[in-house]
Enzyme design. Structure first.
Site, PDB file in Angstrom:
ATOM      1  N   ASP A  57     -12.082  -5.783  -1.260  1.00 43.22           N
ATOM      2  CA  ASP A  57     -10.642  -5.923  -1.116  1.00 43.22           C
ATOM      3  C   ASP A  57     -10.268  -7.291  -1.708  1.00 43.22           C
ATOM      4  O   ASP A  57     -11.136  -8.094  -2.072  1.00 43.22           O
ATOM      5  CB  ASP A  57     -10.203  -5.781   0.349  1.00 43.22           C
TER       6      ASP A  57
HETATM    7  C1  BGC Z   1      -5.111  -4.422   0.523  1.00 43.16           C
HETATM    8  C2  BGC Z   1      -5.687  -3.201  -0.149  1.00 43.16           C
HETATM    9  C3  BGC Z   1      -5.119  -3.035  -1.523  1.00 43.16           C
HETATM   10  C4  BGC Z   1      -5.384  -4.296  -2.313  1.00 43.16           C
HETATM   11  C5  BGC Z   1      -4.884  -4.236  -3.744  1.00 43.16           C
HETATM   12  C6  BGC Z   1      -5.201  -5.645  -0.368  1.00 43.16           C
HETATM   13  O1  BGC Z   1      -4.522  -6.712   0.162  1.00 43.16           O
HETATM   14  O2  BGC Z   1      -5.785  -4.646   1.729  1.00 43.16           O
HETATM   15  O3  BGC Z   1      -5.439  -2.066   0.637  1.00 43.16           O
HETATM   16  O4  BGC Z   1      -5.678  -1.922  -2.153  1.00 43.16           O
HETATM   17  O5  BGC Z   1      -4.744  -5.385  -1.669  1.00 43.16           O
HETATM   18  O6  BGC Z   1      -3.518  -4.245  -3.813  1.00 43.16           O
END
Ligand code: BGC
Length: 741
Positions: free
Chosen positions: A288
């Site tokens: 993430d």
């Molecule tokens: C979130 C994810 C997301 C990623 C990309 C993160 O902050 O937890 O769910 O896919 O950002 O945008």
């Protein structure tokens, strides 16, 4: 230019006329992958393990300014938050024509509940319990995303959660592992297509996230510590991840949280032993947003370099936005801290998916303006979004059959949310636009006639401004009935949107109370991304319709449901508590040693200031008609190890409207080597019944559905007494006993 030709020549030569798909033999694909890998420098390999956000849309705290240069140098092989054919082509051109090897970029985006055409938020969609509709929603999202130049979505989010304080419950499928698993499968099929053929230019690669147990942060605070027994993890949280992987999802995103003291992004247990060895996952693992770096703040690494070592050895193939692999991996390989073999494995996994997507055959195959024009906001997509929005709405209360409303009656429409379009899209609205959308108010006016709709904002979504109350009350005095649209700002759920109160914010409910005093029948339409404490609204409103954030076609869907053009059929995928103090509250609780039904109320597992029961239980939802359950029968009282048990129940539509009912089947294992939940959902049927019609609904039970993690953590059944329940929600059920032999 000579380099693109080199890569294209080699790959085209090696694969000749074969179209890459998941069904390709691994050996063939591996050969293709190796043909590229052997040309790559260590730096270029690491580049394939790097994912940066473009500045087109930024979904986290950091941005790498010079990402275009990184692409050019082969230091970044993957981009997210870039979309449209024109823009992705522009970036792809840099990768293909200006980098040494011309390896195509992979483009990812958070296409969670729609790309341009936005469907209801995922929790709302889950309330439809309609896997066909959910699959179609993911299909449409994939088609629009792929037609806009994207290859990869960061969905489905399959995190089970029992805590409505956590804002991200809006992105998942609710509290139940069974329903969550069924929905996870449907979404993967929708994104990757029914035959899992990634080379189809109208599919996108799915990402199972957030691995693992991200849905259980302590106190519902996003990113907070997660700690639970392995039994709970495996029984409740793991099943939807497993289901999505079994359905063929080829990427997994790690979660921000720790589990049992180890941040998921550095957990070899999670990312290798469990994910690869036990679950058989074959795709690549992406972190993430900066979750490698965050292991320093977690306190398991002294610096980013150390954090990177933890991640690579845990099994992380791609670093989202952290710049850790980019900054440290090369040196760590040179110093012998990381073996190049490990790098090769990670790069192979990434390249393999790029091959499957067909990007080596034609890096621009997702860049077709014609397709983009054809599919984005296609009429059939808007129809699908309307269908799912209607199916997702849950009727929570309907005293005196106030709903459906009658066309032509004068209604007062109140609430800032009634006139809002942006809120209708919820969080993670991807590339959805709201400028052209119709608000609930717009559609109500269109449907019921301008003169029959008197709007006054009355109360804002947040804050304590009461200056609109007088105008709102005056509008109510002129009307026959009141429709109040209240709830949360769209940004109050989703990521980084945890709340300690789950009441309707601001002075919206205060206005509702003032309206109530005028004696006009009041319908509350809710827009929100989590279960709310609706105790006050339940007493004040005559009817309550949970509309979630219903998406692009939300205004029309709400209007059609309010006026009975669609009879509501949604059922809650999460328990709605009486108040936040009951949280976490979920239907598959344990009985405890002191359940409240035993005599002497004092020393029981209970509260002295609130009931144990929720306001609205899991699976609950009313209809404009009535469904009655009778004649629950089992074809045998015994289920043998190899056998099956057939249950049937008669469901009768005894009301005046045709309708859809979701028949829910639960079981309870009365005695086990470990304590067992008081109910567990094992199946459901979505049935349509005409007014006055009855149907016999059947359910087949096999022993495998009764398996659980026994005391020694082996997974299997234990003979003994069980109960089977059936009903229209998890509380009001018929029951029948049976024995597992
Ligand atoms: C979130 C994810 C997301 C990623 C990309 C993160 O902050 O937890 O769910 O896919 O950002 O945008």
């Amino acid at each position: 230019m000579k380099h693109i030709s080199l890569i294209l020549f080699i790959t085209v030569f090696l694969i000749a006329a074969c179209t890459p798909s998941v069904n390709n033999t691994d050996a063939r694909l591996d050969k293709r992958v190796d043909s590229v890998l052997q040309l790559m420098t260590l730096e270029e390999k690491i580049g394939q393990m790097v994912l940066y956000t473009s500045d087109w849309d930024v979904t986290g705290p950091t941005l790498r300014e010079n990402y275009l240069d990184d692409i050019r140098k082969g230091h970044c092989g993957n981009i997210f938050n870039a979309h449209t054919v024109a823009y992705t082509r522009q970036l792809q051109k840099i990768a293909v024509e200006e980098s040494r090897l011309g390896i195509p970029l992979l483009f990812g985006y958070d296409v969670i509940h729609g790309h341009k055409t936005i469907f209801p938020i995922s929790l709302g969609e889950a309330a439809s319990w309609d896997t066909t509709a959910l699959e179609l929603s993911a299909r449409v999202s994939a088609i629009e995303a792929a037609a806009s130049g994207l290859h990869w979505t960061f969905a489905p989010m399959v995190d089970v959660s029992v805590d409505p304080r956590w804002g991200r419950v809006s992105e998942g499928a609710g509290e139940d592992p069974f329903l969550g698993s069924v929905i996870a499968r449907a979404r993967v099929r929708g994104f990757q297509g029914p035959s899992n053929d990634l080379s189809d230019t109208l599919t996108v690669l799915a990402t199972v996230k957030h691995f693992a147990a991200y849905g259980a942060p302590e106190a519902g605070r996003d990113y907070n510590t997660v700690d639970m027994s392995e039994r709970v993890f495996r029984s409740i949280y793991l099943p939807p991840y497993r289901a999505a992987i079994d359905a063929g999802a080829l990427s997994v995103m790690t979660s921000f949280n720790e589990l049992d003291g180890v941040p998921a992004t550095g957990s070899r247990y999670l990312l290798t032993d469990l994910l690869r060895t036990e679950l058989g996952f074959k795709g690549f693992v992406v972190t993430d947003y900066t979750s490698i770096n965050e292991m320093v703040d977690h306190g398991v690494a002294a610096n980013f370099a150390e954090a990177g070592l933890l991640a690579i050895h845990a099994g992380v193939d791609m670093d989202m936005q952290g710049e850790v692999y980019f900054n440290f991996l090369k040196k760590q390989v040179e110093e012998g801290l990381v073996s190049e073999k490990l790098i090769d494995e990670a790069v192979r996994r990434v390249l393999k998916v790029k091959f499957m997507l067909g990007l080596f055959d034609d890096p621009y195959r997702y860049c077709s303006e014609e397709r983009e024009k054809r599919y984005v906001y296609a009429p059939e997509h808007l129809d699908a979004a309307l269908d799912v929005a209607r199916k997702s709405m849950v009727l929570l209360k309907n005293d005196n059959q106030l709903l459906p409303l009658k066309k032509g009656e004068k209604i007062a429409v109140l609430g800032e949310l009634a006139a809002s379009t942006r809120d209708m899209l919820g969080s993670w609205k991807a590339a959805g636009d709201w400028d052209f959308m119709q608000s609930t108010l717009d559609v109500l006016r269109e449907y019921n006639g301008e003169k029959n709709v008197i709007y006054a904002e009355g109360a804002k979504k947040t804050g304590d401004d009461r200056s609109g109350f007088a105008a709102a009350l005056s509008a109510v005095r002129k009307a026959d009935k009141v429709v109040m649209v209240i709830g949360e700002d769209w940004d109050w759920s989703g990521e980084a949107a945890s709340r300690t109160s789950i009441q309707v914010p601001g002075v919206q409910t205060e206005l509702l109370a003032a309206v109530k005093k005028l004696g006009k029948p009041v319908v509350v339409v809710l827009m929100n991304g989590r279960p709310l404490d609706l105790s006050r609204e339940h007493l004040l409103a005559d009817a309550i319709l949970e509309a979630w954030y219903p998406g692009t076609m939300g205004g029309k869907a709400i209007t059609q449901v309010l006026y009975g053009e669609y009879n509501p059929s949604g059922k809650l995928p999460m328990t709605f508590p009486v108040n936040v103090g009951q949280v976490p509250l979920y239907y598959y609780a344990k009985n405890t040693g002191r359940p409240i039904y035993l005599p002497n109320p004092k020393y029981k597992s209970r509260y002295i200031d609130a009931p144990n029961d929720p306001l609205y239980p899991f699976g609950f939802g009313l209809s404009y008609t009535r469904f009655e359950y009778s004649a629950l029968k089992l074809d045998s009282k015994q289920l043998t190890a190899e056998g099956q048990l057939k249950a049937s129940v008669t469901v009768t539509n005894s009301g005046a409207y045709d309708g859809v009912e979701i028949v829910q089947w639960y079981v309870r294992d009365l005695v086990g080597s470990v304590t067992r939940p008081v109910k567990e959902l094992k199946g459901f049927n979505r049935i349509e019944l005409k007014a006055g019609e009855s149907k016999v609904v059947e359910f087949l039970l096999t022993p495998s559905q009764l398996a659980f993690y026994r005391q020694d953590m082996s997974f299997g059944t234990e003979p003994g007494d069980f109960k089977l329940f059936v009903g229209g929600n998890s509380r009001d059920v018929l029951e029948a006993p049976f024995v597992l032999k």
